[in-house]
Design a protein around this motif. Structure first.
Motif, short mmCIF file in Angstrom:
data_model
loop_
_atom_site.label_atom_id
_atom_site.label_comp_id
_atom_site.label_asym_id
_atom_site.label_seq_id
_atom_site.Cartn_x
_atom_site.Cartn_y
_atom_site.Cartn_z
N ASP A 28 0.81 -1.21 0.00
CA ASP A 28 0.00 0.00 0.00
C ASP A 28 0.85 1.26 0.00
OD1 ASP A 28 -2.39 -1.46 0.12
OD2 ASP A 28 -2.23 -1.61 2.30
N ASP A 29 2.04 1.16 0.58
CA ASP A 29 2.89 2.35 0.68
C ASP A 29 4.35 1.92 0.78
OD1 ASP A 29 3.29 1.56 3.40
OD2 ASP A 29 1.59 2.77 4.03
N GLU A 30 5.24 2.89 0.85
CA GLU A 30 6.67 2.61 0.89
C GLU A 30 7.07 1.74 2.08
OE1 GLU A 30 10.84 5.10 1.12
OE2 GLU A 30 9.19 5.93 -0.05
N THR A 31 6.39 1.92 3.20
CA THR A 31 6.68 1.11 4.39
C THR A 31 6.49 -0.37 4.11
OG1 THR A 31 5.89 2.94 5.75
CG2 THR A 31 6.09 0.79 6.82
N ASP A 32 5.47 -0.72 3.34
CA ASP A 32 5.22 -2.13 3.01
C ASP A 32 6.33 -2.70 2.14
OD1 ASP A 32 2.85 -1.88 4.41
OD2 ASP A 32 1.59 -1.76 2.63
N TYR A 33 6.76 -1.94 1.14
CA TYR A 33 7.85 -2.40 0.28
C TYR A 33 9.12 -2.64 1.12
CZ TYR A 33 5.32 -1.02 -3.99
OH TYR A 33 4.42 -0.91 -5.02
N LEU A 34 9.42 -1.69 1.97
CA LEU A 34 10.63 -1.80 2.80
C LEU A 34 10.54 -2.97 3.77
CD1 LEU A 34 11.37 1.97 3.46
CD2 LEU A 34 12.57 0.42 1.89
N ARG A 35 9.35 -3.22 4.30
CA ARG A 35 9.16 -4.36 5.22
C ARG A 35 9.40 -5.67 4.47
NH1 ARG A 35 10.14 -6.49 9.85
NH2 ARG A 35 8.57 -7.96 10.53
N TYR A 36 8.88 -5.79 3.25
CA TYR A 36 9.09 -7.01 2.48
C TYR A 36 10.58 -7.23 2.22
CZ TYR A 36 8.30 -10.78 -0.81
OH TYR A 36 8.31 -12.03 -1.44
N LEU A 37 11.28 -6.16 1.85
CA LEU A 37 12.71 -6.27 1.59
C LEU A 37 13.48 -6.64 2.86
CD1 LEU A 37 13.26 -3.30 -0.86
CD2 LEU A 37 13.31 -5.76 -1.39
N GLN A 38 13.07 -6.09 3.98
CA GLN A 38 13.72 -6.44 5.25
C GLN A 38 13.50 -7.92 5.56
OE1 GLN A 38 11.98 -4.67 8.79
NE2 GLN A 38 14.04 -4.32 9.60
N LEU A 39 12.29 -8.40 5.34
CA LEU A 39 11.99 -9.82 5.56
C LEU A 39 12.76 -10.70 4.57
CD1 LEU A 39 8.16 -9.59 6.23
CD2 LEU A 39 9.95 -10.20 7.90
N LEU A 40 12.87 -10.26 3.32
CA LEU A 40 13.66 -10.99 2.33
C LEU A 40 15.10 -11.11 2.79
CD1 LEU A 40 14.13 -12.36 -0.41
CD2 LEU A 40 14.31 -10.07 -1.42
N ASN A 41 15.65 -10.03 3.30
CA ASN A 41 17.03 -10.06 3.80
C ASN A 41 17.15 -11.01 4.99
OD1 ASN A 41 19.75 -9.04 3.58
ND2 ASN A 41 19.37 -8.09 5.57
N ASP A 42 16.18 -11.00 5.89
CA ASP A 42 16.19 -11.92 7.04
C ASP A 42 16.18 -13.37 6.58
OD1 ASP A 42 16.08 -9.66 8.65
OD2 ASP A 42 13.97 -9.93 9.19
N ILE A 43 15.31 -13.67 5.61
CA ILE A 43 15.20 -15.04 5.08
C ILE A 43 16.49 -15.44 4.37
CG2 ILE A 43 14.01 -16.42 3.31
CD1 ILE A 43 12.42 -16.10 5.94
N LYS A 44 17.05 -14.49 3.63
CA LYS A 44 18.31 -14.74 2.92
C LYS A 44 19.40 -15.19 3.91
CE LYS A 44 22.02 -12.13 1.02
NZ LYS A 44 22.62 -10.96 0.54
N ILE A 45 19.50 -14.49 5.01
CA ILE A 45 20.51 -14.82 6.02
C ILE A 45 20.16 -16.13 6.72
CG2 ILE A 45 21.45 -14.08 8.25
CD1 ILE A 45 21.06 -11.14 7.16
N GLU A 46 18.90 -16.28 7.10
CA GLU A 46 18.45 -17.47 7.83
C GLU A 46 18.65 -18.76 7.04
OE1 GLU A 46 14.26 -18.99 9.86
OE2 GLU A 46 14.54 -16.85 9.44
N TYR A 47 18.44 -18.71 5.72
CA TYR A 47 18.49 -19.92 4.91
C TYR A 47 19.72 -20.00 4.00
CZ TYR A 47 13.91 -21.04 6.62
OH TYR A 47 12.87 -21.36 7.44
#
Length: 167
Positions: A28-47
């Motif tokens: 819906d807004d920039e915050t959502d995009y940034l949250r998805y990217l932050q989660l992608l980075n977390d998953i990248k590190i985790e896996y």
């Protein structure tokens, strides 16, 4: 009818796509995009996944990744479910956010990898959101340009590419 098994890539590189339920907005807004990217980075590190490219469109996502640990299904399920929990909590909603499970396509050659990276980065141009790939904020194109940054350090450039000729 049972689901078909994923086609296993010999290179462990995949073009992954997720779409919003009924093609509805994921962001819906920039915050959502940034949250998805932050989660992608977390998953990248985790896996232990390498991310070669991404583009977050309003109602779907493209990610090119390398998964040597063969955890792509678990990693993507976690990424999408964590984002869905965030999105539903933020918007006081319940239920599904993503349509089906993610889709993936095996990438077997260097040439096809470069073609897929170009395709992912050109999505906003083809959708008439912008006229140049580097004008779109929520894409990894900036990690491939010397004058831009790599948001959250997500992108692991394959083949030591500095600039991909895709603008």
């Amino acid at each position: 009818m049972p689901r078909h098994s994923r086609i296993k890539s010999k290179t462990n590189i995949y073009h992954v796509m997720s779409r919003g339920l009924n093609k509805q907005l994921l962001f819906d807004d920039e915050t959502d995009y940034l949250r998805y990217l932050q989660l992608l980075n977390d998953i990248k590190i985790e896996y232990g996944i390498k991310v070669y490219a991404y583009c977050l469109m309003s109602n779907h996502v493209h990610i090119i990744l390398k998964d040597d640990n063969e955890m792509i299904s678990t990693a993507m399920r976690r990424l999408n479910s964590r984002y869905a929990m965030y999105y539903n909590r933020k918007n006081c909603k319940v239920g599904y956010v993503f349509s089906d499970r993610f889709k993936s396509e095996a990438i077997e050659t260097k040439e096809y990898l470069l073609t897929c990276i170009r395709y992912v980065h050109q999505n906003p141009v083809k959708a008439d959101i912008c006229n140049k790939t580097y004008n779109y904020k929520f894409s990894s194109i900036h990690a491939y340009r010397r004058d831009k940054g790599n948001l959250f350090g997500i992108v692991d450039k394959p083949l030591n590419i500095d600039i991909v000729n895709i603008s």
